[in-house]
Design a protein around this motif. Structure first.
Motif, mmCIF file in Angstrom:
data_model
loop_
_atom_site.group_PDB
_atom_site.id
_atom_site.type_symbol
_atom_site.label_atom_id
_atom_site.label_comp_id
_atom_site.label_asym_id
_atom_site.label_seq_id
_atom_site.Cartn_x
_atom_site.Cartn_y
_atom_site.Cartn_z
ATOM 1 N N LEU A 128 2.870 -61.140 29.850
ATOM 2 C CA LEU A 128 2.769 -60.909 31.448
ATOM 3 C C LEU A 128 3.594 -59.512 31.273
ATOM 4 O O LEU A 128 3.514 -59.046 32.728
ATOM 5 N N GLU A 129 4.499 -59.099 30.640
ATOM 6 C CA GLU A 129 5.789 -58.636 31.347
ATOM 7 C C GLU A 129 6.664 -58.403 29.167
ATOM 8 O O GLU A 129 6.083 -59.106 28.660
ATOM 9 N N GLY A 130 7.346 -57.204 29.511
ATOM 10 C CA GLY A 130 8.031 -56.838 27.913
ATOM 11 C C GLY A 130 7.224 -56.027 27.190
ATOM 12 O O GLY A 130 6.977 -56.413 26.318
ATOM 13 N N PHE A 131 6.219 -55.274 27.217
ATOM 14 C CA PHE A 131 5.048 -54.837 27.121
ATOM 15 C C PHE A 131 5.633 -53.956 25.786
ATOM 16 O O PHE A 131 7.141 -53.331 25.961
ATOM 17 N N PRO A 132 6.067 -53.742 24.478
ATOM 18 C CA PRO A 132 6.733 -53.912 23.439
ATOM 19 C C PRO A 132 6.157 -51.800 22.959
ATOM 20 O O PRO A 132 5.493 -51.161 22.633
ATOM 21 N N PHE A 133 6.674 -51.102 24.246
ATOM 22 C CA PHE A 133 6.083 -49.507 24.165
ATOM 23 C C PHE A 133 6.993 -48.682 23.344
ATOM 24 O O PHE A 133 7.726 -47.614 23.134
ATOM 25 N N ASP A 134 8.661 -49.647 23.094
ATOM 26 C CA ASP A 134 9.576 -48.719 22.519
ATOM 27 C C ASP A 134 9.401 -49.388 20.965
ATOM 28 O O ASP A 134 10.336 -48.445 20.060
ATOM 29 N N GLY A 193 -3.391 -52.127 35.906
ATOM 30 C CA GLY A 193 -4.456 -51.827 34.950
ATOM 31 C C GLY A 193 -4.795 -50.347 35.297
ATOM 32 O O GLY A 193 -5.057 -49.825 34.652
ATOM 33 N N PHE A 194 -3.571 -49.873 34.553
ATOM 34 C CA PHE A 194 -3.245 -48.631 34.135
ATOM 35 C C PHE A 194 -3.122 -48.330 33.134
ATOM 36 O O PHE A 194 -4.405 -47.387 32.538
ATOM 37 N N LEU A 195 -3.129 -49.064 32.516
ATOM 38 C CA LEU A 195 -2.802 -49.488 30.661
ATOM 39 C C LEU A 195 -3.363 -50.699 30.248
ATOM 40 O O LEU A 195 -2.902 -51.358 30.774
ATOM 41 N N ALA A 196 -3.988 -50.518 29.377
ATOM 42 C CA ALA A 196 -4.331 -52.248 29.504
ATOM 43 C C ALA A 196 -2.738 -52.196 27.622
ATOM 44 O O ALA A 196 -2.716 -51.703 27.476
ATOM 45 N N PRO A 197 -2.886 -54.002 28.202
ATOM 46 C CA PRO A 197 -2.600 -54.403 26.985
ATOM 47 C C PRO A 197 -2.038 -54.423 25.756
ATOM 48 O O PRO A 197 -3.555 -54.338 24.775
ATOM 49 N N PRO A 198 -1.508 -54.633 24.873
ATOM 50 C CA PRO A 198 -1.715 -54.714 23.067
ATOM 51 C C PRO A 198 -2.719 -56.086 23.220
ATOM 52 O O PRO A 198 -3.164 -57.046 23.905
ATOM 53 N N LYS A 199 -3.796 -56.127 22.377
ATOM 54 C CA LYS A 199 -5.356 -56.653 22.471
ATOM 55 C C LYS A 199 -4.829 -58.299 22.189
ATOM 56 O O LYS A 199 -5.481 -58.632 23.140
ATOM 57 N N ASP A 200 -3.831 -58.248 21.573
ATOM 58 C CA ASP A 200 -3.663 -59.806 21.228
ATOM 59 C C ASP A 200 -2.761 -60.525 21.785
ATOM 60 O O ASP A 200 -2.235 -61.142 21.848
ATOM 61 N N SER A 201 -1.936 -59.571 23.117
ATOM 62 C CA SER A 201 -0.832 -60.374 23.515
ATOM 63 C C SER A 201 -1.119 -61.021 25.670
ATOM 64 O O SER A 201 -2.082 -60.498 25.501
ATOM 65 N N THR A 202 -0.385 -62.092 25.547
ATOM 66 C CA THR A 202 -0.745 -63.239 25.963
ATOM 67 C C THR A 202 0.482 -62.386 27.006
ATOM 68 O O THR A 202 1.199 -63.225 27.979
ATOM 69 N N TYR A 214 14.994 -49.866 34.754
ATOM 70 C CA TYR A 214 14.411 -49.719 35.185
ATOM 71 C C TYR A 214 13.346 -48.763 34.514
ATOM 72 O O TYR A 214 11.997 -49.353 35.381
ATOM 73 N N ALA A 215 13.253 -48.591 33.597
ATOM 74 C CA ALA A 215 11.852 -47.559 33.159
ATOM 75 C C ALA A 215 11.841 -48.519 32.042
ATOM 76 O O ALA A 215 10.173 -48.234 32.562
ATOM 77 N N ALA A 216 12.092 -49.685 31.636
ATOM 78 C CA ALA A 216 11.343 -50.368 31.230
ATOM 79 C C ALA A 216 10.244 -51.332 32.749
ATOM 80 O O ALA A 216 8.789 -51.215 32.390
ATOM 81 N N LYS A 217 10.895 -51.486 33.459
ATOM 82 C CA LYS A 217 9.641 -52.198 34.012
ATOM 83 C C LYS A 217 8.627 -51.156 34.580
ATOM 84 O O LYS A 217 7.786 -52.031 35.032
ATOM 85 N N LEU A 218 9.265 -50.175 34.894
ATOM 86 C CA LEU A 218 7.738 -49.172 35.574
ATOM 87 C C LEU A 218 6.947 -49.069 34.635
ATOM 88 O O LEU A 218 5.527 -49.161 34.861
ATOM 89 N N ALA A 219 7.330 -48.922 32.979
ATOM 90 C CA ALA A 219 6.727 -49.512 32.170
ATOM 91 C C ALA A 219 5.306 -50.527 32.059
ATOM 92 O O ALA A 219 4.105 -50.749 32.177
ATOM 93 N N ASP A 220 6.229 -51.839 32.336
ATOM 94 C CA ASP A 220 5.356 -52.881 32.586
ATOM 95 C C ASP A 220 4.554 -53.223 33.258
ATOM 96 O O ASP A 220 3.022 -53.234 33.742
ATOM 97 N N GLY A 221 5.013 -52.093 34.971
ATOM 98 C CA GLY A 221 4.024 -52.027 35.883
ATOM 99 C C GLY A 221 2.131 -50.833 35.143
ATOM 100 O O GLY A 221 2.002 -51.880 36.946
ATOM 101 N N LEU A 222 2.872 -50.447 34.648
ATOM 102 C CA LEU A 222 1.989 -49.552 34.862
ATOM 103 C C LEU A 222 0.662 -50.620 33.870
ATOM 104 O O LEU A 222 -0.466 -50.078 34.178
ATOM 105 N N VAL A 223 0.614 -51.195 32.700
ATOM 106 C CA VAL A 223 0.086 -51.996 32.656
ATOM 107 C C VAL A 223 -0.327 -53.482 33.874
ATOM 108 O O VAL A 223 -1.232 -54.408 33.927
ATOM 109 N N GLN A 224 0.381 -54.203 34.372
ATOM 110 C CA GLN A 224 -0.092 -55.203 34.580
ATOM 111 C C GLN A 224 -0.739 -54.552 36.289
ATOM 112 O O GLN A 224 -0.947 -55.734 36.848
#
Length: 262
Positions: A108-114, A97-106, A85-95
Protein backbone atom coordinates in the motif's frame (compact mmCIF):
# COMPACT_ATOMS: atom_id res chain seq x y z
CA UNK A 1 -19.36 2.19 2.10
CA UNK A 2 -17.44 0.13 4.65
CA UNK A 3 -14.09 -1.54 4.03
CA UNK A 4 -15.88 -4.87 4.48
CA UNK A 5 -18.14 -4.15 1.50
CA UNK A 6 -15.41 -2.76 -0.75
CA UNK A 7 -12.60 -5.30 -0.92
CA UNK A 8 -9.63 -5.26 -3.30
CA UNK A 9 -6.41 -3.34 -3.83
CA UNK A 10 -7.87 -0.31 -5.61
CA UNK A 11 -10.18 0.39 -2.67
CA UNK A 12 -7.50 -0.38 -0.08
CA UNK A 13 -5.14 2.06 -1.79
CA UNK A 14 -7.85 4.73 -1.96
CA UNK A 15 -8.55 4.37 1.75
CA UNK A 16 -4.83 4.74 2.43
CA UNK A 17 -4.76 7.93 0.34
CA UNK A 18 -7.74 9.37 2.20
CA UNK A 19 -5.90 8.75 5.49
CA UNK A 20 -2.88 10.83 4.39
CA UNK A 21 -2.36 14.34 5.83
CA UNK A 22 -4.40 16.91 3.90
CA UNK A 23 -1.28 18.84 2.85
CA UNK A 24 0.15 15.70 1.28
CA UNK A 25 -3.14 14.94 -0.49
CA UNK A 26 -3.13 18.48 -1.90
CA UNK A 27 0.44 18.13 -3.13
CA UNK A 28 -0.38 14.79 -4.77
CA UNK A 29 -3.23 16.53 -6.60
CA UNK A 30 -0.79 19.22 -7.77
CA UNK A 31 1.54 16.49 -9.02
CA UNK A 32 -1.28 14.76 -10.90
CA UNK A 33 -2.15 18.03 -12.64
CA UNK A 34 1.50 18.57 -13.54
CA UNK A 35 1.85 15.08 -15.01
CA UNK A 36 -1.30 15.61 -17.09
CA UNK A 37 -0.04 18.84 -18.64
CA UNK A 38 0.59 18.25 -22.35
CA UNK A 39 4.33 18.85 -22.24
CA UNK A 40 5.03 16.60 -19.24
CA UNK A 41 2.52 13.94 -20.26
CA UNK A 42 4.06 13.55 -23.72
CA UNK A 43 7.56 13.42 -22.25
CA UNK A 44 6.87 10.88 -19.49
CA UNK A 45 4.20 8.54 -20.86
CA UNK A 46 4.40 6.20 -23.83
CA UNK A 47 1.20 4.74 -25.22
CA UNK A 48 1.05 1.10 -26.25
CA UNK A 49 -1.68 0.68 -28.84
CA UNK A 50 -4.44 -1.79 -28.08
CA UNK A 51 -7.10 -3.24 -30.35
CA UNK A 52 -10.87 -3.44 -30.57
CA UNK A 53 -10.80 -5.84 -27.61
CA UNK A 54 -7.88 -4.47 -25.58
CA UNK A 55 -7.26 -0.92 -24.34
CA UNK A 56 -4.51 1.49 -25.25
CA UNK A 57 -2.15 1.56 -22.26
CA UNK A 58 -0.09 4.57 -21.14
CA UNK A 59 3.06 3.57 -19.26
CA UNK A 60 5.84 5.50 -17.56
CA UNK A 61 9.12 4.38 -16.06
CA UNK A 62 9.40 4.86 -12.32
CA UNK A 63 12.55 6.95 -12.57
CA UNK A 64 10.92 9.29 -15.12
CA UNK A 65 8.02 9.90 -12.72
CA UNK A 66 10.43 10.54 -9.85
CA UNK A 67 12.43 13.03 -11.93
CA UNK A 68 9.29 15.03 -12.69
CA UNK A 69 8.27 14.98 -9.03
CA UNK A 70 11.69 16.10 -7.82
CA UNK A 71 11.79 18.89 -10.40
CA UNK A 72 8.35 20.12 -9.36
CA UNK A 73 9.31 20.01 -5.67
CA UNK A 74 12.41 22.10 -6.44
CA UNK A 75 10.40 24.67 -8.41
CA UNK A 76 7.25 24.97 -6.29
CA UNK A 77 7.87 26.66 -2.95
CA UNK A 78 4.43 25.61 -1.73
CA UNK A 79 5.49 21.95 -1.69
CA UNK A 80 7.49 20.52 1.20
CA UNK A 81 11.15 19.77 0.50
CA UNK A 82 11.66 17.49 3.48
CA UNK A 83 13.69 14.33 3.02
CA UNK A 84 11.71 11.49 1.50
CA UNK A 85 8.80 13.72 0.50
CA UNK A 86 9.19 13.00 -3.22
CA UNK A 87 8.80 9.28 -2.49
CA UNK A 88 5.61 10.00 -0.51
CA UNK A 89 4.25 11.98 -3.46
CA UNK A 90 5.08 9.10 -5.81
CA UNK A 91 3.29 6.67 -3.50
CA UNK A 92 0.35 9.07 -3.41
CA UNK A 93 0.04 8.87 -7.18
CA UNK A 94 -0.60 5.14 -6.83
CA UNK A 95 -2.77 5.39 -3.73
CA UNK A 96 -5.00 8.05 -5.30
CA UNK A 97 -5.58 6.03 -8.47
CA UNK A 98 -3.43 8.00 -10.89
CA UNK A 99 -1.00 5.12 -11.49
CA UNK A 100 -1.57 1.40 -11.09
CA UNK A 101 0.68 -0.52 -8.70
CA UNK A 102 2.84 -3.36 -10.05
CA UNK A 103 0.40 -6.14 -10.95
CA UNK A 104 1.57 -8.65 -8.34
CA UNK A 105 2.16 -6.12 -5.56
CA UNK A 106 0.04 -6.17 -2.41
CA UNK A 107 1.87 -3.16 -0.95
CA UNK A 108 0.00 0.00 0.00
CA UNK A 109 3.11 2.20 0.02
CA UNK A 110 6.82 2.08 -0.77
CA UNK A 111 6.35 1.36 -4.46
CA UNK A 112 9.56 0.65 -6.44
CA UNK A 113 9.79 3.85 -8.48
CA UNK A 114 13.58 3.81 -8.24
CA UNK A 115 13.95 0.14 -9.16
CA UNK A 116 15.66 -0.75 -12.42
CA UNK A 117 13.17 -1.10 -15.29
CA UNK A 118 10.21 -0.25 -13.04
CA UNK A 119 7.12 0.67 -15.03
CA UNK A 120 3.74 2.06 -14.02
CA UNK A 121 0.46 2.15 -15.94
CA UNK A 122 -1.58 5.35 -16.04
CA UNK A 123 -5.15 4.70 -14.87
CA UNK A 124 -6.31 8.29 -14.35
CA UNK A 125 -9.13 9.31 -16.75
CA UNK A 126 -6.65 11.66 -18.40
CA UNK A 127 -4.42 8.69 -19.29
CA UNK A 128 -6.65 5.61 -19.52
CA UNK A 129 -8.45 4.47 -22.66
CA UNK A 130 -12.01 5.88 -22.37
CA UNK A 131 -13.43 2.98 -24.35
CA UNK A 132 -12.73 0.49 -21.57
CA UNK A 133 -13.78 0.20 -17.92
CA UNK A 134 -11.05 -0.60 -15.40
CA UNK A 135 -11.44 -1.31 -11.69
CA UNK A 136 -10.26 2.28 -11.10
CA UNK A 137 -12.96 3.77 -13.31
CA UNK A 138 -15.56 1.59 -11.56
CA UNK A 139 -14.52 2.78 -8.09
CA UNK A 140 -16.69 5.89 -7.83
CA UNK A 141 -20.24 4.84 -6.99
CA UNK A 142 -19.25 1.30 -6.00
CA UNK A 143 -21.39 -0.22 -3.24
CA UNK A 144 -19.93 -3.75 -3.19
CA UNK A 145 -16.66 -5.16 -4.50
CA UNK A 146 -14.90 -8.44 -4.01
CA UNK A 147 -13.97 -11.86 -5.34
CA UNK A 148 -16.69 -14.32 -6.33
CA UNK A 149 -16.82 -17.60 -8.21
CA UNK A 150 -18.16 -17.20 -11.74
CA UNK A 151 -20.01 -19.98 -13.51
CA UNK A 152 -18.45 -21.16 -16.75
CA UNK A 153 -20.49 -22.68 -19.54
CA UNK A 154 -20.00 -24.69 -22.71
CA UNK A 155 -16.58 -25.90 -23.81
CA UNK A 156 -14.67 -23.93 -21.15
CA UNK A 157 -16.67 -25.59 -18.39
CA UNK A 158 -15.81 -29.04 -19.73
CA UNK A 159 -12.17 -28.15 -20.25
CA UNK A 160 -11.36 -26.05 -17.17
CA UNK A 161 -14.08 -26.75 -14.62
CA UNK A 162 -17.47 -25.27 -13.89
CA UNK A 163 -16.28 -22.12 -12.08
CA UNK A 164 -13.50 -19.55 -12.08
CA UNK A 165 -12.66 -16.76 -9.62
CA UNK A 166 -13.45 -13.23 -10.72
CA UNK A 167 -13.59 -9.76 -9.22
CA UNK A 168 -17.00 -8.07 -9.21
CA UNK A 169 -18.02 -4.46 -8.60
CA UNK A 170 -21.66 -3.47 -8.10
CA UNK A 171 -21.99 0.22 -8.91
CA UNK A 172 -24.99 2.30 -7.88
CA UNK A 173 -23.90 5.41 -9.81
CA UNK A 174 -23.56 3.73 -13.20
CA UNK A 175 -26.31 1.17 -12.44
CA UNK A 176 -24.05 -1.64 -13.58
CA UNK A 177 -22.31 -4.80 -12.41
CA UNK A 178 -18.73 -5.04 -13.65
CA UNK A 179 -16.94 -8.40 -13.87
CA UNK A 180 -13.13 -8.34 -13.94
CA UNK A 181 -10.36 -10.91 -14.07
CA UNK A 182 -8.66 -9.39 -11.01
CA UNK A 183 -8.88 -6.48 -8.58
CA UNK A 184 -6.40 -4.45 -10.68
CA UNK A 185 -7.79 -5.28 -14.13
CA UNK A 186 -7.70 -2.67 -16.89
CA UNK A 187 -10.79 -3.99 -18.67
CA UNK A 188 -13.92 -5.99 -17.91
CA UNK A 189 -14.75 -9.58 -18.71
CA UNK A 190 -18.42 -8.63 -18.75
CA UNK A 191 -20.70 -5.72 -17.87
CA UNK A 192 -24.32 -6.12 -16.83
CA UNK A 193 -26.50 -3.05 -17.25
CA UNK A 194 -28.97 -3.27 -14.38
CA UNK A 195 -30.59 0.14 -14.91
CA UNK A 196 -33.78 -1.44 -16.26
CA UNK A 197 -35.29 -4.87 -16.90
CA UNK A 198 -32.59 -6.64 -14.91
CA UNK A 199 -33.37 -9.30 -12.32
CA UNK A 200 -31.46 -10.97 -9.51
CA UNK A 201 -32.27 -14.19 -7.69
CA UNK A 202 -30.76 -16.89 -5.56
CA UNK A 203 -29.26 -19.62 -7.75
CA UNK A 204 -28.89 -23.35 -7.11
CA UNK A 205 -26.25 -23.81 -9.79
CA UNK A 206 -23.46 -22.70 -7.45
CA UNK A 207 -22.99 -22.90 -3.70
CA UNK A 208 -24.30 -19.65 -2.18
CA UNK A 209 -25.23 -18.67 -5.71
CA UNK A 210 -26.70 -15.43 -7.04
CA UNK A 211 -27.86 -14.98 -10.65
CA UNK A 212 -28.05 -11.59 -12.37
CA UNK A 213 -29.93 -11.47 -15.68
CA UNK A 214 -30.41 -8.69 -18.21
CA UNK A 215 -31.89 -8.65 -21.70
CA UNK A 216 -28.36 -9.06 -23.10
CA UNK A 217 -26.52 -11.36 -20.70
CA UNK A 218 -26.66 -13.46 -17.55
CA UNK A 219 -24.01 -14.13 -14.92
CA UNK A 220 -24.18 -16.61 -12.04
CA UNK A 221 -21.86 -16.01 -9.10
CA UNK A 222 -21.00 -18.05 -6.03
CA UNK A 223 -20.16 -16.39 -2.71
CA UNK A 224 -18.09 -17.95 0.06
CA UNK A 225 -20.87 -17.85 2.68
CA UNK A 226 -24.61 -17.41 3.07
CA UNK A 227 -24.00 -14.00 4.63
CA UNK A 228 -21.98 -12.89 1.60
CA UNK A 229 -24.59 -14.35 -0.73
CA UNK A 230 -27.26 -12.14 0.83
CA UNK A 231 -24.95 -9.09 0.84
CA UNK A 232 -24.30 -9.46 -2.87
CA UNK A 233 -27.97 -10.06 -3.66
CA UNK A 234 -28.86 -6.89 -1.79
CA UNK A 235 -26.11 -4.92 -3.54
CA UNK A 236 -27.29 -6.01 -6.98
CA UNK A 237 -30.79 -4.87 -6.00
CA UNK A 238 -29.49 -1.52 -4.79
CA UNK A 239 -27.55 -1.12 -8.04
CA UNK A 240 -30.81 -1.40 -9.97
CA UNK A 241 -31.80 -5.05 -10.46
CA UNK A 242 -35.26 -6.26 -9.45
CA UNK A 243 -35.52 -9.19 -7.06
CA UNK A 244 -36.98 -12.31 -8.65
CA UNK A 245 -38.14 -14.91 -6.16
CA UNK A 246 -37.04 -18.42 -7.00
CA UNK A 247 -39.96 -20.76 -6.48
CA UNK A 248 -37.99 -23.72 -5.27
CA UNK A 249 -39.59 -25.38 -2.27
CA UNK A 250 -36.29 -26.80 -1.03
CA UNK A 251 -34.78 -23.32 -0.83
CA UNK A 252 -37.77 -21.41 0.51
CA UNK A 253 -36.21 -21.03 3.95
CA UNK A 254 -33.23 -19.10 2.64
CA UNK A 255 -35.14 -16.65 0.46
CA UNK A 256 -35.76 -13.16 1.80
CA UNK A 257 -38.23 -10.84 0.19
CA UNK A 258 -37.16 -7.78 -1.73
CA UNK A 259 -38.56 -5.51 0.98
CA UNK A 260 -36.62 -7.26 3.74
CA UNK A 261 -33.38 -6.76 1.86
CA UNK A 262 -33.84 -3.06 1.04
Amino acid sequence: MTAKALEGRVFELWRRFQALPLDLQTDVTRMRENLLSSEVKNEVFAVRAGSTTTPNIATASGDAVLRVIEQKVAEDKAISRSKGYAAKLADGLVQSGFLAPPKDSTALEGFPFDAKRSSFVGVDPGLADPGFTSVWSAREGAIQAGTLQRQRSGFLARLMGSTEPCYVVANDKSKAVFVFESDVALQTLDTLDVASEATVEFADELRHGVKVSTARNTETFGADSKEKQEEWLNSFINAGAQYREAFNVADTAKIQSFYELK
